[in-house]
Design an enzyme around this catalytic site. Structure first.
Site, PDB file in Angstrom:
ATOM      1  N   THR A 180      -3.867   1.327  -2.722  1.00 19.74           N
ATOM      2  CA  THR A 180      -3.275  -0.006  -2.582  1.00 19.74           C
ATOM      3  C   THR A 180      -3.658  -0.947  -3.707  1.00 19.74           C
ATOM      4  O   THR A 180      -4.716  -0.807  -4.324  1.00 19.74           O
ATOM      5  CB  THR A 180      -3.717  -0.632  -1.234  1.00 19.74           C
ATOM      6  OG1 THR A 180      -3.026  -1.862  -1.046  1.00 19.74           O
ATOM      7  CG2 THR A 180      -5.198  -0.892  -1.175  1.00 19.74           C
ATOM      8  N   THR A 237       0.867  -1.161   0.000  1.00 18.91           N
ATOM      9  CA  THR A 237       0.000   0.000   0.000  1.00 18.91           C
ATOM     10  C   THR A 237       0.913   1.222   0.000  1.00 18.91           C
ATOM     11  O   THR A 237       2.086   1.093   0.294  1.00 18.91           O
ATOM     12  CB  THR A 237      -0.874  -0.069   1.281  1.00 18.91           C
ATOM     13  OG1 THR A 237      -1.600  -1.298   1.241  1.00 18.91           O
ATOM     14  CG2 THR A 237      -1.795   1.094   1.439  1.00 18.91           C
TER      15      THR A 237
HETATM   16  N1  GLY Z   1      -4.848  -4.097   1.682  1.00 21.66           N
HETATM   17  C1  GLY Z   1      -4.531  -3.677   2.978  1.00 21.66           C
HETATM   18  C2  GLY Z   1      -5.656  -2.966   3.655  1.00 21.66           C
HETATM   19  O1  GLY Z   1      -6.525  -2.427   2.989  1.00 21.66           O
HETATM   20  O2  GLY Z   1      -5.692  -2.940   4.864  1.00 21.66           O
END
Ligand code: GLY
Length: 569
Positions: free
Chosen positions: A393, A375
């Site tokens: 992300t 992310t």
């Molecule tokens: N993909 C990590 C989150 O959204 O927490």
């Protein structure tokens, strides 16, 4: 000194030196700045600065930086993923949810085999792991609502980077090398990111003509250039080729959502963070609520009491996270988990001298309440004090590994953020519950915590990548600023710890715990596990006199810049 102590002393000096250097880089700014930006990439930070210099505001700069990251940081920056933004323009605070959704054909058991066991990698690798991308519509919606510069001007820097090329830096070369197996599984991706079958060398000039063409169409037509027509059809074909269920109709149906933020008071500051489908704002609010009730700020910085109380607060906040999911199906929400009675009861549960085993921490229930890797984040403040904190992300580094050749970008593997097999840990070791089970059109639960805090004229915009570590990294930096009076550079450099209820482990960066504190925590029952690094926080701040400051996390090669009134850095 024994050898380990020598290393410890050297590392401690290095942290201090980094903090001093970063302070020196930001402290020279006079109180006449027109903007402050921080991101994980020097190229994206330069784009943000240029947009501010050309008269853009914080929303213009944030969107342009996110699009630049979609070019130069394919590990996390994206058009094929999603994210969240928290904005504060004048005194109006809003949040934009452009989180991916499950495709219409997604089913609860799509990642399980005939015996009900998880199929290894199914929710992580290839387009079956991909949620419906939210970034194309989301970034456009953010600009449409709050931007000042023309849309085409905001997309232009990303087009230029993709068309004219950018230089592969050490981080990108290293990350491609680490992900070579994943990227090499898909010929479409290998052709882009493994030229000659190898990761590009540091210093290679990387041109991405297909992505440049996609961005040019996006600049001309808006999100429909990606969510309808030939690019959407190409995404459907690529997904079908590799066993995915993502369809052009899913892209056409996708809508970002403006949501009211999670708001709470902490140590004399107002804080606004991301609501469901992120757990981030609730975790921040619960943690601050418990720390305030247990007089956390009165204990010495870095001491056993502070660490113990922080971990015990996180243990409880993450235990409640198991109930959370898409706002439409969640088992509890911010009103339940930030209720005065629940916070008071949770605060009273904390034993001041003993770690509560996670197995003994029950999650919230209506009855109980009635009783009582990858992310990326960017932060911007403009000269008017408008602020944007934006986290975006693909989930894992390079998402699901599949690049759509005609579009020039990678698809996410966000489906792994669902409880693909409720009760089993996901990529981040998080145990999740029924509320977050896969379902068509649902948004998967996130930990992303873009956050804005303010007190009078002072404003802070902050956030981090890192999956489950996002809320804990973000909060430690925020607390260093608002409780301890740390400078931004000191706050982001300070070593961090992390606990997420299960596994029942206290993760600690190398310099986070002195030997005496580690011993004290172990005596209280905390199981400490060293980790190299927790989070990558990007931070900007406006002081009461209008001075702007910015700090990029020294753990990674990001960049923070201030735009002076004359237009210079
Ligand atoms: N993909 C990590 C989150 O959204 O927490």
């Amino acid at each position: 000194m024994r050898q380990p102590e020598v290393f410890t002393a050297i590392r401690r000096c290095a942290w201090l030196l980094v903090a001093l250097l970063v302070s020196w880089g930001t402290a020279g700014a006079a109180a006449v700045e027109r903007g402050a930006v921080a991101s994980a990439s020097p190229a994206a930070t330069a784009v943000g600065l240029a947009i501010l210099r050309d008269g853009g505001n914080a929303a213009d700069a944030a969107v342009a930086m996110a699009l630049a990251l979609a070019v130069v940081m394919p590990q996390a920056g994206n058009l094929g993923g999603g994210g969240f933004a928290v904005t504060r323009f004048a005194s109006e605070v809003r949040t934009l949810d452009f989180r991916e959704t499950a495709p219409a054909a997604a089913t609860r058991d799509m990642y399980l085999d005939g015996q009900g066991e998880p199929r290894p990698g199914a929710s992580l690798v290839g387009p079956l792991a991909a949620g419906v991308p939210g970034s194309p519509a989301g970034l456009h919606a953010l600009h449409e609502a709050l931007g000042r510069r023309p849309w085409a001007a905001v997309v232009a820097p990303a087009i230029a980077l993709a068309r004219d090329g950018f230089t592969v830096d050490a981080r990108l070369a290293q990350d491609i090398g680490r992900a070579a197996d994943l990227l090499g599984r898909f010929p479409e991706t290998a052709a882009l990111w493994l030229p000659d079958g190898r990761p590009p060398a540091v210093g290679t000039r990387m041109r991405l003509p297909a992505l440049a063409a996609t961005l040019a169409a996006y600049a001309a037509q808006g999100p429909a250039a990606i969510t309808a027509g030939p690019i959407a059809a190409a995404i459907e074909r690529a997904a079908q080729r590799h066993g995915g269920v993502l369809r052009a109709s899913d892209l056409a149906a996708y809508r970002p959502v403006w949501r009211a933020p999670v708001r709470f008071a902490a140590f004399g500051w107002e804080v606004a963070s991301m609501p469901l489908p992120s757990s981030g704002g609730i975790i921040l609010g619960q943690t601050c609520g418990l720390l305030g009730r247990r007089s956390w700020a009165t204990h010495p910085i870095g001491g056993v009491e502070r660490r113990h109380l922080l971990v015990e607060a996180w243990r409880r906040a993450f235990a409640d996270r198991v109930l959370l999911g898409d706002p439409a199906t969640t088992g509890a929400d911010a009103a339940d988990l930030l209720a005065e009675g629940w916070l008071a009861r949770r605060a009273a549960e904390i034993d001041p001298v003993r770690a509560t085993p996670s197995a003994e921490v029950a999650t919230w229930s209506p009855a109980a309440a009635a009783e009582s890797r990858e992310t990326t984040h960017l932060s911007v403040i403009d000269g008017d004090g408008h602020a944007v904190a934006l986290t975006t992300t693909l989930n894992g580094s390079f998402g699901c590994g599949l690049a759509v050749p005609e579009a020039g970008f990678l698809l996410n593997n966000e489906m792994d953020d669902f409880a693909t097999a409720p009760g089993r840990p996901n990529l981040y070791g998080l145990i999740q519950g029924e509320a977050n089970a896969v379902g068509p059109g649902k948004r998967m639960l996130s930990s992303m915590s873009p956050t804005i805090a303010w007190r009078g004229e002072e404003v802070i915009a902050v956030g981090s990548p890192g999956g489950s570590r996002i809320p804990t990294a973000t909060l430690q930096v925020l607390l260093a600023l608002i409780v301890d009076g740390a400078t931004p550079a000191e706050a982001v450099a300070r070593p961090r710890v992390h606990h997420q209820w299960r596994p029942d482990v206290l993760y600690a960066e190398p310099e986070a715990l002195s030997p005496a504190v580690a011993e004290g925590l172990a005596r209280r029952g905390h199981a400490i596990q060293p980790v190299d690094s927790l989070g990558e926080v990007q931070l900007v701040r406006r002081l009461a006199d209008g001075t702007l400051e910015a700090a990029a996390d020294p753990r990674h090669p990001g960049a923070a810049e201030i735009l002076q009134a004359g237009g210079g850095r």
